[in-house]
Each structure stands twice: as C-alpha cells, then as structure tokens.
Design a protein around this motif. Structure first.
Motif, short mmCIF file in Angstrom:
data_model
loop_
_atom_site.label_atom_id
_atom_site.label_comp_id
_atom_site.label_asym_id
_atom_site.label_seq_id
_atom_site.Cartn_x
_atom_site.Cartn_y
_atom_site.Cartn_z
N THR A 55 -8.55 -22.59 -18.91
CA THR A 55 -10.01 -22.63 -18.71
C THR A 55 -10.57 -24.01 -19.03
OG1 THR A 55 -10.22 -20.28 -19.23
CG2 THR A 55 -12.21 -21.62 -19.41
N ASP A 59 -12.33 -26.85 -16.60
CA ASP A 59 -13.62 -27.45 -16.93
C ASP A 59 -13.52 -28.98 -16.86
OD1 ASP A 59 -16.27 -27.57 -17.61
OD2 ASP A 59 -15.98 -27.12 -19.73
N SER A 62 -13.53 -30.04 -13.33
CA SER A 62 -14.89 -29.96 -12.79
C SER A 62 -15.70 -31.21 -13.15
CB SER A 62 -15.59 -28.71 -13.34
OG SER A 62 -16.94 -28.67 -12.95
N LYS A 63 -15.59 -31.68 -14.40
CA LYS A 63 -16.31 -32.87 -14.83
C LYS A 63 -15.81 -34.11 -14.09
CE LYS A 63 -18.67 -30.57 -17.89
NZ LYS A 63 -18.14 -29.23 -17.56
#
Length: 209
Positions: A55, A59, A62-63
């Motif tokens: 997870t 993340d 995504s950044k």
C-alpha cells in the motif's frame, strides 16, 4: 546498534514524509517535494508488513506519478519511480505480474539515464535491474521450497537432511548476495535523494544518536 540505526532511519523518513505532506498543502506543484515524499514513503515501506508495504509503495508511485505529470523529464523522479516499481515487483508473488513491474522499472531507469547520462548511480541501477527478475524467481522459489520442507513428511527427519540443509544454505547465501546487490543500492540511493531534498528545503534532518 543495528536496531538503533533502523530506528533513526525510521524517524528520518517519517520526518521527511510529514514535511513533504505539509509542503504539498502549500504548493502541490512542487516536483522536488513530491519526489521527496515518494522517496520517503518508499523507504518507510521497508518497515511495514507485506500488505502495508504494498500500500505504501503504491502511494509512493502515486506521488511520483504526480511529479512526472508536471515534469516528465525530471531525472531523479524517473529514477525513484524505477526503484518504486522494482520494490513493488519483489512483493508480487506472481512471476508474470512481477515482470510487468520490472519491465516498467527498466524503462524508467533508462529514461533517467537519457536525461542525465553521466550519473553513475542511475547506470548502476540500470545494470542491477537486469538481475532483478532472476532474484525474484530465486527468492519466491526458495520460500516455496521452505514451506514444503517445513510441512512435508520429511520435516524433522534425521541426518539425511543435513546435506540438503547445507545445499539450501549455499543457495540462500547466493540469493542474499544478489538481494543486497540490488536492494542495497535502492535503499542507499533513495536515502540520498531524501537527504538532498532536506538540504534543498533547508530543513535539518533529525540528529543521529
């Protein structure tokens, strides 16, 4: 001593993550900050359970994706993305699914080199990325073999298992050597990116104990 160093690293990258999150609220288009944030999450993922790590890496991706949508040619972000893709691949048991992440990592490392050809760190990452699928297969095969050995009818058998144990030990050592060759560079280099980010942001990192 090693536990203290791990704790210091955990504090450092959690500090980096919080600073990046605060900075993002002020300027969501700051690609340096987004890269620091992604790098910190990638480092912090090493301290989590497998599912939590997945997870956290997602993340981070995504950044980094957000940063690359603003500046597609930012070489340190491209390089960090390669590391994130590699890390996620190692946590993906399915060989074919993992390969897609390894292929993606290879592409990002190549793009980083294209943007900064003289960067030795990028070159090294590109080279070890070629070994990553082999390592992935060895690690997951080894884990599967250990599960069979632990649950099979020969578990706990007598002296006939000693030579097999030695053979597994040699293979395990080889796998570990390759693992540290790759993962060691990932951890070291992402750490460098985050530390540089501290310097650019004029934010002093926590003092080491």
């Amino acid at each position: 001593m090693e536990m203290q160093m791990d704790f210091d690293r955990l504090l450092l990258f959690e500090h980096a993550r919080r600073n990046a999150e605060a900075s993002y609220a002020q300027n969501p288009l700051d690609t340096e900050n987004l890269t620091r944030w992604g790098g910190a999450l990638l480092e912090l993922s090493a301290f989590q359970s497998v599912e939590e790590s997945r997870t956290m890496i997602k993340d981070a991706i995504s950044k980094l994706d957000e940063a690359l949508s603003i500046d597609p040619n930012k070489h340190d972000t491209l390089w960090c993305m390669g590391n994130a893709q590699t890390s996620y691949a190692f946590l993906t048991p399915d060989k074919d699914a993992a390969k897609s992440y390894f292929d993606s990592a290879y592409t990002y490392f190549q793009k980083a080199i294209d943007e900064d050809p003289g960067n030795e760190l990028y070159q090294k990452s590109f080279e070890v990325a070629a070994k990553a699928p082999q390592l992935h297969e060895e690690l997951h095969k080894q884990n599967f073999s250990q599960q069979i050995t632990a649950s099979g009818p020969g578990a706990g058998a007598g002296s006939s298992t000693s030579s097999n144990a030695n053979a597994r030990g040699l293979k395990s050592q080889k796998s570990c050597d390759l693992k540290y060759d790759i993962c060691g560079w990932v951890i070291l280099a992402v750490s460098i990116v985050v530390w540089i980010g501290f310097a650019k942001a004029n934010v002093p990192p926590p003092e080491a104990h």
